[in-house]
Design a protein around this motif. Structure first.
Motif, PDB file in Angstrom:
ATOM      1  N   HIS A 120     -46.592 -17.987  21.908  1.00  0.00           N
ATOM      2  CA  HIS A 120     -45.522 -17.190  21.478  1.00  0.00           C
ATOM      3  C   HIS A 120     -46.046 -15.734  22.565  1.00  0.00           C
ATOM      4  N   THR A 133     -40.485 -16.221  22.227  1.00  0.00           N
ATOM      5  CA  THR A 133     -40.725 -14.593  23.185  1.00  0.00           C
ATOM      6  C   THR A 133     -38.630 -14.121  22.368  1.00  0.00           C
ATOM      7  N   GLN A 135     -37.352  -9.894  26.143  1.00  0.00           N
ATOM      8  CA  GLN A 135     -38.889 -10.567  27.240  1.00  0.00           C
ATOM      9  C   GLN A 135     -37.808 -11.868  27.418  1.00  0.00           C
TER      10      GLN A 135
END
Length: 109
Positions: free
Chosen positions: A27, A65, A69
């Motif tokens: 992540h 993500t 982002q």
């Protein structure tokens, strides 16, 4: 479409972590303080939110993500690399002598 690639160094580190912890996931928080350092967690140890987007996989490890982002990186392919030094936070690479970093392949040396 997989927008994530990995260097051999990253794949080697990932294999070491998976051997010790089993299946993992990445992540990328996008926040301050290592916001471009992908964190790696054992599958199930990090809760994916409704605004998270999967950008692809590294090996069999999904790479996630946040949607903002993902939008910021929309036109950029990304490469995960492993470099010397300790990581930070709760990432499984924290206790090892190398950690994951994110690079844009056009900027990689």
């Amino acid at each position: 479409m997989n927008r994530i690639t990995a260097t051999q160094a990253a794949l080697d580190l990932l294999a070491e972590i998976e051997a010790a912890h089993g299946p993992v996931m990445f992540h990328l928080s996008g926040g301050c303080c290592d916001g471009t350092a992908p964190m790696v967690y054992a599958q199930g140890d990090f809760r994916i939110g409704s605004n998270d987007v999967q950008l692809g996989t590294i090996g069999t490890a999904p790479f996630w993500t946040g949607s903002l982002q993902a939008e910021a990186w929309a036109d950029t392919d990304l490469m995960v690399d492993a470099v010397p030094g300790r990581g930070s936070g709760f990432s499984l690479d924290n206790a090892l002598d190398r950690h994951f970093v994110l690079r844009a392949p056009t900027c990689a040396s």
